[in-house]
Scaffold this motif. Structure first.
Motif, mmCIF file in Angstrom:
data_model
loop_
_atom_site.group_PDB
_atom_site.id
_atom_site.type_symbol
_atom_site.label_atom_id
_atom_site.label_comp_id
_atom_site.label_asym_id
_atom_site.label_seq_id
_atom_site.Cartn_x
_atom_site.Cartn_y
_atom_site.Cartn_z
ATOM 1 N N MET A 1 109.215 126.382 18.607
ATOM 2 C CA MET A 1 108.404 126.965 18.755
ATOM 3 C C MET A 1 108.323 127.976 18.705
ATOM 4 N N VAL A 2 109.600 128.393 19.283
ATOM 5 C CA VAL A 2 110.022 129.676 18.957
ATOM 6 C C VAL A 2 110.821 130.419 17.894
ATOM 7 N N ARG A 3 111.291 129.583 17.144
ATOM 8 C CA ARG A 3 112.254 129.322 15.856
ATOM 9 C C ARG A 3 110.948 129.975 15.045
ATOM 10 N N ASN A 4 110.089 128.764 14.936
ATOM 11 C CA ASN A 4 108.852 129.120 13.837
ATOM 12 C C ASN A 4 108.062 130.505 14.168
ATOM 13 N N LEU A 5 108.097 130.922 15.401
ATOM 14 C CA LEU A 5 107.850 132.452 15.737
ATOM 15 C C LEU A 5 108.181 133.157 14.858
ATOM 16 N N ILE A 6 110.039 133.294 14.934
ATOM 17 C CA ILE A 6 110.196 133.997 14.360
ATOM 18 C C ILE A 6 110.262 134.319 13.372
ATOM 19 N N LEU A 7 110.798 133.391 12.563
ATOM 20 C CA LEU A 7 110.512 133.088 11.164
ATOM 21 C C LEU A 7 109.508 133.915 10.256
ATOM 22 N N ILE A 83 107.853 144.983 21.825
ATOM 23 C CA ILE A 83 107.179 143.971 21.684
ATOM 24 C C ILE A 83 105.597 143.605 22.258
ATOM 25 N N LEU A 84 105.592 144.310 22.927
ATOM 26 C CA LEU A 84 104.681 144.196 23.805
ATOM 27 C C LEU A 84 102.990 145.163 23.690
ATOM 28 N N LYS A 85 103.216 146.036 22.134
ATOM 29 C CA LYS A 85 102.763 146.601 21.590
ATOM 30 C C LYS A 85 101.956 145.348 20.982
ATOM 31 N N ARG A 86 102.996 144.731 20.467
ATOM 32 C CA ARG A 86 102.280 143.629 19.301
ATOM 33 C C ARG A 86 101.868 142.292 19.817
ATOM 34 N N LEU A 87 102.398 142.249 21.424
ATOM 35 C CA LEU A 87 101.910 140.978 21.946
ATOM 36 C C LEU A 87 100.989 139.682 22.419
ATOM 37 N N PRO A 88 99.412 140.702 22.129
ATOM 38 C CA PRO A 88 98.189 140.110 21.997
ATOM 39 C C PRO A 88 98.329 138.832 20.202
ATOM 40 N N MET A 89 98.842 139.727 19.352
ATOM 41 C CA MET A 89 98.889 138.528 18.010
ATOM 42 C C MET A 89 100.206 137.968 17.953
ATOM 43 N N LEU A 90 101.115 138.321 18.752
ATOM 44 C CA LEU A 90 102.437 137.372 18.479
ATOM 45 C C LEU A 90 102.218 135.977 19.275
ATOM 46 N N LEU A 91 101.122 136.121 20.305
ATOM 47 C CA LEU A 91 101.117 135.410 21.676
ATOM 48 C C LEU A 91 100.049 134.520 19.991
ATOM 49 N N SER A 92 98.982 135.059 19.661
ATOM 50 C CA SER A 92 98.437 134.262 19.560
ATOM 51 C C SER A 92 98.701 133.182 18.130
ATOM 52 N N LYS A 93 100.404 133.889 16.975
ATOM 53 C CA LYS A 93 100.793 132.675 16.465
ATOM 54 C C LYS A 93 101.822 131.912 17.347
ATOM 55 N N ALA A 94 101.896 132.541 18.701
ATOM 56 C CA ALA A 94 102.908 131.033 19.366
ATOM 57 C C ALA A 94 101.541 130.024 19.677
ATOM 58 N N LEU A 95 100.530 130.572 20.578
ATOM 59 C CA LEU A 95 99.634 129.459 20.214
ATOM 60 C C LEU A 95 99.497 128.239 19.457
ATOM 61 N N TYR A 96 99.079 129.383 17.606
ATOM 62 C CA TYR A 96 99.195 128.399 16.865
ATOM 63 C C TYR A 96 99.702 127.217 16.242
#
Length: 383
Positions: A1-7, A83-96
Motif C-alpha cells: 500500500m505504501v508503494r501504491n501511494l508513492i507511485l 510531507i507534513l504540509k501535504r499530510l491530510p491529502m497523503l493520508l486520504s490517498k493512503a486510506l483509500y
C-alpha cells in the motif's frame, strides 16, 4: 500500500514525486505514521459500517497522541516538513488504497466515500475542509491497480468487440491515460531516432492494435473532467477561521497538558457554494454523447427507411414486369386462338364451296338481268 501511494504521487509529466521517494517511504513506514494510518482506517470503518463511539474515541485519542509526538519530535529534515504540509491529502490517498486493497470486491469509487475521507483528514490535521472534489486528480491506476486493471480490460474488450462489429479503425496514438512505472523508465533512456523511425515505418499496425488504440483513447477521454450541464449552485456566506486549529492537537492539549490555549480566532466571511451538485446530473460530455447517439440512431433509422423504400420500389417494379409478361403471354394466346379460328373458318368455307355444284345462268335469268339494267338506265335518263 505504501508503494501504491508513492507511485500515485508521481507526476504524469515528469514521473517524479514532490520529494525523494525513499524519504517518502521512510516517513510512512515510521511507527507513529503507521499507527496514525491504521487507527484512521479503523475509525472510518467504524464510522461508516459499524458505529462504536467508545472504540472510535480511543482510536481518536491514539491518533492525537501519535500526531502530537510526530510534530514535537518528528519533523527535522526538509523532506519531513514538506510531507507534513501535504499530510491530510497523503493520508486520504493512503486510506483509500487501504480500503481498496482490503475490500477489493466492494465498489468504493464513489464521490460520497472519497469526499468523506478527504473531509475527515482535512479537518483533523489542518482544521479546514479541503477543496471540493480534490480527489478528482488522483492516480487511481496506482491507488487501486487491481480494480483499474479489471475495468481497463473490460473497457478494452467492449471497445474491441464494438470495433470488430462495426469495423472501427483508428489512427490515433496509443495513450492509456496514466503512465506506468516502466514507461517512465523508458522515457529516461536514450534511443536513436533514426532506427526508431525506420522501425515504425516498416511495421504496420494490425486491426487488433488499432482497436486497442481506439479503446485506450476512449478511456483517456472518459477520464477527463466535464462540468455539469446545469446552473451553478448559489453562493452563500460562511464564516471561515483564518487561524484554523487542528482538532487532534486541541484534544491532546486538553487531555494531556495543563497548558492554556493561547491565540485567538480570526473569522472572516467568504462565499461558498450552498449545495453541491448531485452526482447524477448530466455533464456536457454526457449531453454530447447523447446527442451523438441520437444522431447515429436517427441516421441508422433513415438508412433503414431508405433501404425499405428502395426495396419497395424494386418489389413494385418486379410485380409490374410480371404483370406485363402475363399480359403479353395472354395476348399471344388470344392471337393464336384467333389465327386458329380463321384457319378453321377458311377450311370450312373451302370445304363447303367444293361440295356444292356450279350453277349455270339460264336464258330467262339473263333476259331478266338485261331488262333490270335497261329500266335502271331509263329511270335516270328519261329523255
Amino acid at each position: 500500500m505504501v508503494r501504491n501511494l508513492i507511485l500515485a504521487e508521481r507526476s504524469p509529466l515528469t514521473g517524479k514525486t514532490f520529494c525523494v521517494e525513499k524519504e517518502l517511504e521512510k516517513f510512512f513506514l515510521s511507527p507513529s505514521v503507521k499507527a496514525i494510518w491504521l487507527d484512521s482506517f479503523w475509525w472510518i470503518f467504524h464510522e461508516r459500517y459499524k458505529p462504536d463511539k467508545e472504540i472510535q474515541n480511543k482510536l481518536f485519542d491514539r491518533i492525537a497522541l501519535n500526531y502530537a509526538s510526530l510534530l514535537f519530535f518528528g519533523p527535522g529534515t526538509f523532506y519531513e516538513r514538506a510531507i507534513l504540509k501535504r499530510l491530510p491529502m497523503l493520508l486520504s490517498k493512503a486510506l483509500y488504497t487501504s480500503f481498496c486493497c482490503c475490500f477489493s470486491q466492494s465498489w468504493l469509487s464513489t464521490h460520497e466515500f472519497k469526499s468523506s475521507i478527504c473531509d475527515t483528514m482535512g479537518l483533523w490535521f489542518s482544521g479546514i475542509y479541503p477543496s471540493p472534489q480534490s480527489y478528482s486528480n488522483w492516480n487511481y491506476a496506482k491507488l487501486d491497480p487491481e480494480r483499474h486493471r479489471r475495468e481497463e480490460l473490460m473497457s478494452l474488450s467492449k471497445y474491441m468487440m464494438k470495433g470488430h462489429r462495426g469495423g472501427i479503425s483508428s489512427e490515433r496514438p496509443v495513450s492509456s491515460g496514466t503512465k506506468s512505472e516502466d514507461s517512465y523508465r523508458t522515457q529516461d533512456t536514450y534511443t536513436p531516432k533514426e532506427p526508431r523511425r525506420q522501425t515504425l515505418v516498416s511495421r504496420k499496425a494490425t486491426q487488433q492494435v488499432k482497436n486497442i488504440s481506439e479503446a485506450r483513447w476512449q478511456a483517456e477521454s472518459v477520464s477527463k473532467q466535464s462540468h455539469p450541464a446545469c446552473k451553478n449552485p448559489k453562493m452563500e456566506k460562511y464564516l471561515f477561521n483564518v487561524c484554523a486549529k487542528s482538532p487532534l492537537i486541541l484534544h491532546f492539549l486538553l487531555r494531556y497538558t495543563s497548558m492554556a490555549q493561547h491565540g485567538e480566532d480570526v473569522l472572516i466571511t467568504r462565499w461558498e457554494p450552498g449545495r453541491m451538485l448531485p452526482e447524477t446530473s448530466l455533464t456536457y460530455r454526457d449531453i454530447i454523447r447523447l446527442v451523438l447517439s441520437n444522431m447515429m440512431r436517427r441516421r441508422n433509422r433513415v438508412t433503414q427507411l431508405h433501404q425499405m423504400h428502395q426495396q419497395g420500389w424494386q418489389n413494385f417494379d418486379r410485380h409490374l414486369r410480371e404483370l406485363w409478361k402475363n399480359f403479353q403471354r395472354e395476348l399471344k394466346t388470344i392471337d393464336q386462338k384467333e389465327a386458329e379460328m380463321r384457319k378453321k373458318a377458311h377450311r370450312f368455307i373451302m370445304s363447303q364451296s367444293s361440295a356444292k355444284p356450279a350453277i349455270r345462268p339460264t336464258r330467262e335469268s339473263y333476259l331478266k338481268e338485261i331488262d333490270f339494267i335497261l329500266r335502271r338506265y331509263h329511270s335516270r335518263n328519261p329523255r
